[in-house]
Design an enzyme around this catalytic site. Sequence first.
Site, PDB file in Angstrom:
ATOM      1  N   SER A  16      84.356  65.516  62.804  1.00  0.00           N
ATOM      2  CA  SER A  16      84.657  66.951  62.803  1.00  0.00           C
ATOM      3  C   SER A  16      85.643  67.270  63.914  1.00  0.00           C
ATOM      4  O   SER A  16      85.887  66.457  64.813  1.00  0.00           O
ATOM      5  CB  SER A  16      83.378  67.782  62.982  1.00  0.00           C
ATOM      6  OG  SER A  16      82.812  67.555  64.266  1.00  0.00           O
ATOM      7  N   ASP A 248      89.754  61.048  73.677  1.00  0.00           N
ATOM      8  CA  ASP A 248      88.703  62.026  73.960  1.00  0.00           C
ATOM      9  C   ASP A 248      87.810  61.610  75.133  1.00  0.00           C
ATOM     10  O   ASP A 248      87.392  62.450  75.942  1.00  0.00           O
ATOM     11  CB  ASP A 248      87.875  62.349  72.713  1.00  0.00           C
ATOM     12  CG  ASP A 248      87.372  61.130  71.963  1.00  0.00           C
ATOM     13  OD1 ASP A 248      87.417  60.004  72.503  1.00  0.00           O
ATOM     14  OD2 ASP A 248      86.928  61.295  70.805  1.00  0.00           O
ATOM     15  N   ASN A 307      80.823  49.631  76.932  1.00  0.00           N
ATOM     16  CA  ASN A 307      80.183  50.327  75.822  1.00  0.00           C
ATOM     17  C   ASN A 307      78.747  49.849  75.669  1.00  0.00           C
ATOM     18  O   ASN A 307      78.473  48.650  75.727  1.00  0.00           O
ATOM     19  CB  ASN A 307      80.934  50.070  74.516  1.00  0.00           C
ATOM     20  CG  ASN A 307      82.149  50.963  74.371  1.00  0.00           C
ATOM     21  OD1 ASN A 307      82.183  52.067  74.882  1.00  0.00           O
ATOM     22  ND2 ASN A 307      83.159  50.475  73.688  1.00  0.00           N
TER      23      ASN A 307
END
Length: 507
Positions: A16, A248, A307
């Site tokens: 989104s 981001d 990660n």
Amino acid sequence: MKQDRYYFAVDLGATSGRTILGSLVPSPKGEGYVLEQEELTRFPNNLIETGGHFYWDIYALYFEMIRGLKEVARRGITLTSIGIDTWGVDFVFVGDDGALLRNPMAYRDPHTFGRMEEYLRDVVSRREVYDITGIQFMNFNSLFQLYAMQQDGNSAMKMAKKILFVPDALSWMLTGEAVCEYTIASTSQMLDPRTGDLSERLLESVGLTRSHFGRMVQPGTVIGVLTEEVQRMTGLGPVPVVAVAGHDTGSAVAAVPAKDEHFAYLSSGTWSLMGIETREAIINDRSYELNFTNEGGIEGTTRFLKNICGMWLYERCRKEWEAALSHQELQAAAMEVEAFRSIINPDDAAFANPPSMIEAIQTYCRETGQPVPETPGEICRCIFDSLALRYRQVFGWIKEFVEEQGARSKEQENSVLHIIGGGSLNKYLNQFTADALGVEVLAGPQECTAIGNIMLQAKASGDVSDIWEMRRIIAASVDMVAYHPTADRHAWDRAYEKYLNIINKKE
């Protein structure tokens, strides 16, 4: 600072996107400024499956940017600037005539399956690639996408004059200026952090040259202004477009409301990213062995991080329970279960994408001779305990690297862990993390990516001077929750020994 300064942030995720209007206003406490935000629009980012491949709809994303800008014009707001951040690694091909040659292929596309291993075996060795880039190996990194396209004879790649990473492509559609923003370029596994530019060696290995990419720019650089076409469509004037931290996570880390440089961060969501900001990339035998990554940061910093499989485990289990229980009910049930009853390694390959996450967790516990969690509370407690212990392990590795670099004194080493993103709302896991690591945890903000995007625009406009003024304003603008170690330290030490024994047995 001038009054009525408005910044337009485009924040695009893999599922989104949204547009946000941000402004800096005088603090109600009478000292300095605080950030105010308003979400203008929200929209889906849909994958398109056609011809055996998955693509992003770059035109739909462009349409949504224009829609948000039209809303700004409708309100009569004068924008100071516009900034765009997106997910990493994906890119767009542009032809000689300035037209997009094809929608960008998505990193989820299976065309890279097996290609990373092939490239590292036949083209450039694994160790050489890591020594050049310091980036962790993932099959969908841009380097391996481009290699797969080269091997497949991709027609768009053959005809490309320019290759633009997704946020750069959208900025180009607004301004007509082609740039290569540093933080998004670092996700490609083609950037050399020592030179600060794309590696000629790696570009050549996939049949490309440096001229295929735009000029390298750092976060906070003005790219250009809206084209006459975009001005006409939106009703706005020649608004500057700023290269924020286009990745981001880069914008999110820029929004960590730290008071000084002696901190670590955990960007907590479906995936968790734990790391520190460093002045130099850390590329050595140990970082290679542990698969740490060096991604571009702001003001010349590197985001040295690893990660970790985050709330993916919890989210997948909750989906299997069909959300029969709320987050509050599941977390409360977890707190009623005996601590450290069952422990897993969240990053074990068994949890990458199993048909049933519940069964995968149960099988792992069964194979390692532990009590098998059955109830939702038992499974959630297993996940939360295990994540906190994994965080402790990675945090310990980070401390090792800091000591080796000699960057901080013993008293200064990672004295606080900032948790940002959606996971910052999980109060039980936050407390477990403070207990497991033995340091103060500060949780918040949740919507850190848009905040970082807006504040980097403010820096570009001269409204803030540097990252530390940015972070002071952010700290004054958001509510953070502090968690201090409160549990029996010896109990966590014993649990950590159990965790290490279990993962060693499994390996």
